[in-house]
Design an enzyme around this catalytic site. Structure first.
Site, short mmCIF file in Angstrom:
data_model
loop_
_atom_site.label_atom_id
_atom_site.label_comp_id
_atom_site.label_asym_id
_atom_site.label_seq_id
_atom_site.Cartn_x
_atom_site.Cartn_y
_atom_site.Cartn_z
N THR A 108 -19.83 -6.93 -16.57
CA THR A 108 -18.56 -6.20 -16.51
C THR A 108 -17.57 -6.91 -15.60
O THR A 108 -16.38 -7.04 -15.92
CB THR A 108 -18.80 -4.77 -16.02
OG1 THR A 108 -19.62 -4.09 -16.98
CG2 THR A 108 -17.49 -4.00 -15.86
N PRO A 147 -22.83 -7.50 -13.30
CA PRO A 147 -22.18 -8.81 -13.42
C PRO A 147 -21.41 -9.02 -14.72
O PRO A 147 -20.30 -9.59 -14.69
CB PRO A 147 -23.35 -9.79 -13.29
CG PRO A 147 -24.33 -9.06 -12.41
CD PRO A 147 -24.23 -7.64 -12.84
N GLY A 189 0.34 -5.14 6.39
CA GLY A 189 0.81 -3.94 5.71
C GLY A 189 1.65 -3.07 6.62
O GLY A 189 2.87 -3.18 6.68
N ARG A 190 0.98 -2.20 7.35
CA ARG A 190 1.67 -1.20 8.16
C ARG A 190 2.69 -1.76 9.15
O ARG A 190 3.77 -1.18 9.31
CB ARG A 190 0.64 -0.32 8.87
CG ARG A 190 0.08 0.77 7.96
CD ARG A 190 -1.15 1.45 8.52
NE ARG A 190 -2.35 0.72 8.11
CZ ARG A 190 -3.55 1.29 8.01
NH1 ARG A 190 -3.71 2.56 8.29
NH2 ARG A 190 -4.59 0.58 7.63
N ASP A 211 -5.82 -6.94 -5.23
CA ASP A 211 -6.92 -6.56 -4.33
C ASP A 211 -7.69 -5.40 -4.95
O ASP A 211 -7.52 -4.24 -4.55
CB ASP A 211 -6.37 -6.19 -2.96
CG ASP A 211 -7.46 -5.94 -1.95
OD1 ASP A 211 -8.58 -6.44 -2.14
OD2 ASP A 211 -7.19 -5.25 -0.95
N LEU A 212 -8.54 -5.70 -5.92
CA LEU A 212 -9.26 -4.66 -6.67
C LEU A 212 -10.73 -4.56 -6.28
O LEU A 212 -11.43 -3.65 -6.71
CB LEU A 212 -9.12 -4.92 -8.17
CG LEU A 212 -7.67 -4.83 -8.68
CD1 LEU A 212 -7.60 -5.23 -10.15
CD2 LEU A 212 -7.11 -3.44 -8.47
N LYS A 213 -11.22 -5.51 -5.52
CA LYS A 213 -12.60 -5.47 -4.97
C LYS A 213 -13.62 -5.09 -6.05
O LYS A 213 -14.38 -4.12 -5.93
CB LYS A 213 -12.67 -4.48 -3.80
CG LYS A 213 -11.79 -4.87 -2.62
CD LYS A 213 -11.97 -3.91 -1.46
CE LYS A 213 -11.12 -4.30 -0.26
NZ LYS A 213 -9.67 -4.04 -0.49
N PHE A 214 -13.68 -5.89 -7.09
CA PHE A 214 -14.61 -5.62 -8.20
C PHE A 214 -16.05 -5.54 -7.70
O PHE A 214 -16.52 -6.40 -6.96
CB PHE A 214 -14.50 -6.71 -9.27
CG PHE A 214 -13.23 -6.67 -10.05
CD1 PHE A 214 -12.75 -5.50 -10.61
CD2 PHE A 214 -12.51 -7.84 -10.27
CE1 PHE A 214 -11.58 -5.47 -11.35
CE2 PHE A 214 -11.34 -7.83 -11.01
CZ PHE A 214 -10.88 -6.64 -11.55
N THR A 221 -12.73 -4.77 7.03
CA THR A 221 -12.27 -4.69 8.42
C THR A 221 -12.25 -3.26 8.96
O THR A 221 -12.03 -3.06 10.15
CB THR A 221 -10.87 -5.31 8.56
OG1 THR A 221 -10.01 -4.77 7.56
CG2 THR A 221 -10.93 -6.82 8.42
N ASP A 279 -19.51 -4.20 -9.82
CA ASP A 279 -20.12 -3.54 -10.97
C ASP A 279 -21.23 -4.46 -11.46
O ASP A 279 -21.55 -5.46 -10.80
CB ASP A 279 -19.06 -3.30 -12.06
CG ASP A 279 -19.39 -2.08 -12.94
OD1 ASP A 279 -20.56 -1.97 -13.37
OD2 ASP A 279 -18.49 -1.26 -13.18
N LYS A 286 0.34 -8.26 -1.96
CA LYS A 286 -0.96 -7.71 -2.33
C LYS A 286 -0.77 -6.33 -2.93
O LYS A 286 -0.10 -5.47 -2.34
CB LYS A 286 -1.88 -7.61 -1.11
CG LYS A 286 -3.26 -7.04 -1.42
CD LYS A 286 -4.11 -6.95 -0.16
CE LYS A 286 -3.83 -5.72 0.65
NZ LYS A 286 -4.33 -4.46 0.02
N ASP A 289 0.86 -1.19 0.00
CA ASP A 289 0.00 0.00 0.00
C ASP A 289 0.89 1.23 0.00
O ASP A 289 1.13 1.87 1.04
CB ASP A 289 -0.93 -0.02 1.22
CG ASP A 289 -1.92 -1.16 1.15
OD1 ASP A 289 -2.27 -1.58 0.03
OD2 ASP A 289 -2.34 -1.65 2.22
#
Length: 234
Positions: free
Chosen positions: A74, A72, A209-210, A65-68, A119, A70, A37, A15
């Site tokens: 697409t 269906p 991550g952090r 990690d694009l969390k689609f 989260t 839209d 990620k 990130d």
């Protein structure tokens, strides 16, 4: 469920605002980390797919990690296109039609992960969004829908991982973000757990991550996480 090498259970979140910074962190961490990620921040930095190619050239696995979310059709086409890049995981939101479309679009080797509840959300936030259902119950419901839709796994907090496993057994992977300790400063993650809590609750992978990226010595921090994982699974 297939065997997961302990070393691959740690996924480090890149990130960061630029590809240069992301590559520098990967090079710094070296052999301590084999799975990364990359999310929306680096997607918006441009050349997302060249970064995927670069990570593969370094021998790393990639979680997109694009969390689609839209319509269906697409989502199905987007997942099909992403399948050609060789990434290991991609995220979609946990609505039935979205998950079914993603399952239809995935190619061989790509695993679809459904986000249950972010989260960064807590029970009060869900109430404000109009959800009357209790948080853990909602996570379990979305995990069951993911199984029915042909999804490979879910993204779930360490606080709900055990409930997910109870709901779907060993049929789905569980990937757990929000890994923190009691000593970490407060941030935008609301539902956090320690690495040991997440694995004890049946998580298969943890995303960190952090605690690594912002450590005084990121490589040492990554090594410490790997040592904790190996102790847990010894």
């Amino acid at each position: 469920m297939p065997f997961i090498p302990p070393r691959e259970r740690l996924i480090v979140a890149l990130d960061l605002p630029t590809h240069t910074q992301a590559k520098q962190l990967v090079e710094l961490l070296g052999e301590e980390v084999s799975f990364y990620k990359i999310g929306l921040e680096l997607f918006m930095a441009g050349d997302y797919f060249s970064l995927i190619d670069w990570l593969h050239a370094q021998g790393k696995k990639v979680f997109a990690d694009l969390k689609f979310y839209d319509i269906p059709a697409t989502v199905e086409r987007a997942v099909r296109a992403l399948s050609r890049t060789g990434v290991e995981f991609v995220t979609v939101h946990g609505d039935r039609a979205i998950m079914e479309a993603a399952a239809h679009g995935k190619g061989e080797g790509l695993k679809i992960l459904a986000v249950t509840v972010l989260t960064s959300l807590d029970a009060q936030a869900l109430k404000e969004m109009g959800y009357a259902e209790e948080l853990t119950s909602l996570v379990q419901k979305r995990a069951r829908l993911a199984r029915q839709a042909g999804i490979d796994g879910v993204v779930a907090s360490g606080l709900e991982a055990a409930a997910v496993r109870k709901a779907v057994g060993n049929e789905l992977l569980i990937v757990t973000p929000g890994i923190r300790s009691d000593l970490d400063p407060l941030d935008d993650q609301k539902r956090t757990a320690s690495l040991e809590q997440a694995f004890a609750a049946s998580a298969d992978y943890v995303v960190v991550g952090r605690p690594i990226r912002d450590a005084a010595e990121p490589k040492s921090a990554a090594r410490a996480f790997q040592e904790r994982i190996h102790r847990f699974f010894a």
